[in-house]
Design an enzyme around this catalytic site. Structure first.
Site, mmCIF file in Angstrom:
data_model
loop_
_atom_site.group_PDB
_atom_site.id
_atom_site.type_symbol
_atom_site.label_atom_id
_atom_site.label_comp_id
_atom_site.label_asym_id
_atom_site.label_seq_id
_atom_site.Cartn_x
_atom_site.Cartn_y
_atom_site.Cartn_z
ATOM 1 N N ASN A 9 34.213 41.035 36.325
ATOM 2 C CA ASN A 9 34.895 42.102 37.052
ATOM 3 C C ASN A 9 36.393 41.854 36.904
ATOM 4 O OD1 ASN A 9 35.985 43.919 38.809
ATOM 5 N ND2 ASN A 9 35.020 43.079 40.647
ATOM 6 N N TRP A 10 37.018 42.631 36.033
ATOM 7 C CA TRP A 10 38.450 42.403 35.767
ATOM 8 C C TRP A 10 39.333 42.892 36.903
ATOM 9 C CZ3 TRP A 10 39.351 44.128 29.931
ATOM 10 C CH2 TRP A 10 38.533 43.347 29.092
ATOM 11 N N LYS A 11 38.752 43.644 37.834
ATOM 12 C CA LYS A 11 39.525 44.227 38.948
ATOM 13 C C LYS A 11 40.726 44.982 38.367
ATOM 14 C CE LYS A 11 37.588 40.798 41.971
ATOM 15 N NZ LYS A 11 37.670 40.013 43.185
ATOM 16 N N HIS A 95 31.555 47.042 46.051
ATOM 17 C CA HIS A 95 32.283 45.770 46.052
ATOM 18 C C HIS A 95 33.010 45.616 47.393
ATOM 19 C CE1 HIS A 95 35.180 42.664 45.098
ATOM 20 N NE2 HIS A 95 34.375 42.320 44.111
ATOM 21 N N GLU A 97 35.871 44.753 48.107
ATOM 22 C CA GLU A 97 37.229 45.328 48.114
ATOM 23 C C GLU A 97 37.166 46.838 48.305
ATOM 24 O OE1 GLU A 97 38.430 43.393 44.480
ATOM 25 O OE2 GLU A 97 38.285 41.477 45.539
ATOM 26 N N GLU A 167 27.994 38.556 47.080
ATOM 27 C CA GLU A 167 29.362 38.054 47.017
ATOM 28 C C GLU A 167 29.865 37.822 48.445
ATOM 29 O OE1 GLU A 167 31.459 39.246 43.163
ATOM 30 O OE2 GLU A 167 31.549 41.011 44.416
ATOM 31 N N GLY A 173 38.008 35.317 45.447
ATOM 32 C CA GLY A 173 39.427 35.121 45.155
ATOM 33 C C GLY A 173 40.085 34.047 45.997
ATOM 34 N N SER A 212 34.464 33.192 43.459
ATOM 35 C CA SER A 212 35.075 31.974 42.905
ATOM 36 C C SER A 212 34.134 31.209 41.977
ATOM 37 C CB SER A 212 35.610 31.076 44.015
ATOM 38 O OG SER A 212 36.614 31.759 44.759
ATOM 39 N N GLY A 233 35.115 37.147 38.874
ATOM 40 C CA GLY A 233 36.406 37.815 38.941
ATOM 41 C C GLY A 233 37.437 37.077 38.107
ATOM 42 N N GLY A 234 38.262 36.275 38.765
ATOM 43 C CA GLY A 234 39.385 35.599 38.104
ATOM 44 C C GLY A 234 39.027 34.902 36.797
#
Ligand code: 13P
Length: 254
Positions: A9-11, A95, A97, A167, A173, A212, A233-234
């Site tokens: 997930n590149w966000k 998600h 977010e 998640e 994050g 994470s 993610g990251g």
């Protein structure tokens, strides 16, 4: 039998140049023979670029969100037929977010999930508890309610071959990761919730862990029985790390 999936997930990250570089490294590095479904979810404006760059490779592309409406006066929204037009095969839904920053409700997520199924795009339902909810021992009921909102809308048989991503909000994050035991407990509870309604469906749903996940902790998380992959993610923005996670997922299939 369910798939082992690693999704990035590149966000809200990326540039055309950076995407080209990252995807060329992933195309070169993903070992098709390992049998892991590898998925990237770039921002909507880069979906067209991503589907072109991974064309004829084993890497799939997903969107990070979508409208439940097929077309019309919905300024700023993106429709499922547009994702089909580009060759996207998956879409992330609900998600945390989206739920917290954009106030998406369980009902909206369920509508989007139903619309994605109608459009033959695989929905990835994201669920998870906040730190306050975990500390109040509400993790399992909160997650069960998020899953139930979708099952109530589409019916259990429509859940076959879909994807759920657990998640924990406090792990996203933050560098904090659920322990493999904490994650497995929730994954097993989701599987049991599905199984109560239909055992075959329960066995066909891939349940991914996100929060994470990185090159250092993926192998341990992915060795748990009900953790069928990762939503990253990251670490998905770094080819080497993401490929290491794909390799850790491949170990499940041996
Ligand atoms: P991080 O891996 O950056 O914690 O993000 C997880 C996530 O939200 C994936 O959807």
């Amino acid at each position: 039998m369910r798939k082992t999936i690693v999704a990035g997930n590149w966000k809200m990250n990326g540039t055309r140049e950076a995407n080209r570089e990252l995807l060329s490294q992933l195309v070169a590095g993903v070992d098709v023979a390992q049998g892991v479904e590898v998925l990237v979810c770039p921002p909507a404006v880069y979906l067209d670029q991503a589907t072109s760059l991974v064309k004829d490779t084993a890497i799939k592309v997903g969107a990070q969100n979508v409208s439940d409406q097929p077309k019309g006066a919905f300024t700023g929204e993106i429709a499922l037929p547009m994702l089909q037009d580009l060759g996207c095969e998956y879409v992330l839904l609900g998600h945390s977010e989206r739920r917290t920053l954009f106030a998406e409700s369980d009902a909206q997520v369920a509508d989007k999930f139903a619309a994605a199924l109608d459009a033959d795009i695989v929905p990835v339902l994201c669920v998870g508890e906040t730190l306050e909810q975990r500390e109040a021992s509400q993790t399992l009921p909160v997650v069960a309610a998020q899953v139930a909102a979708v099952i109530d809308r589409v019916g259990i048989s429509a859940m076959a071959q879909t994807v759920i991503a657990y998640e924990p909000v406090w792990a996203i994050g933050t560098g904090l990761t659920a322990t493999p035991q904490q994650a497995q407990e929730v994954h097993a509870a989701i599987r049991a919730q599905l199984k109560k309604l239909d055992a075959d469906v329960a066995d066909s749903v891939s349940i991914l862990y996100g929060g994470s996940m990185n090159a250092g902790n993926a192998a341990e998380l992915l060795s748990e029985q009900d953790i069928d992959g990762g939503l990253v993610g990251g670490a998905s923005l770094k080819a080497e790390d993401f490929l290491t996670i794909c390799g850790a997922a491949a170990a499940r299939l041996k």
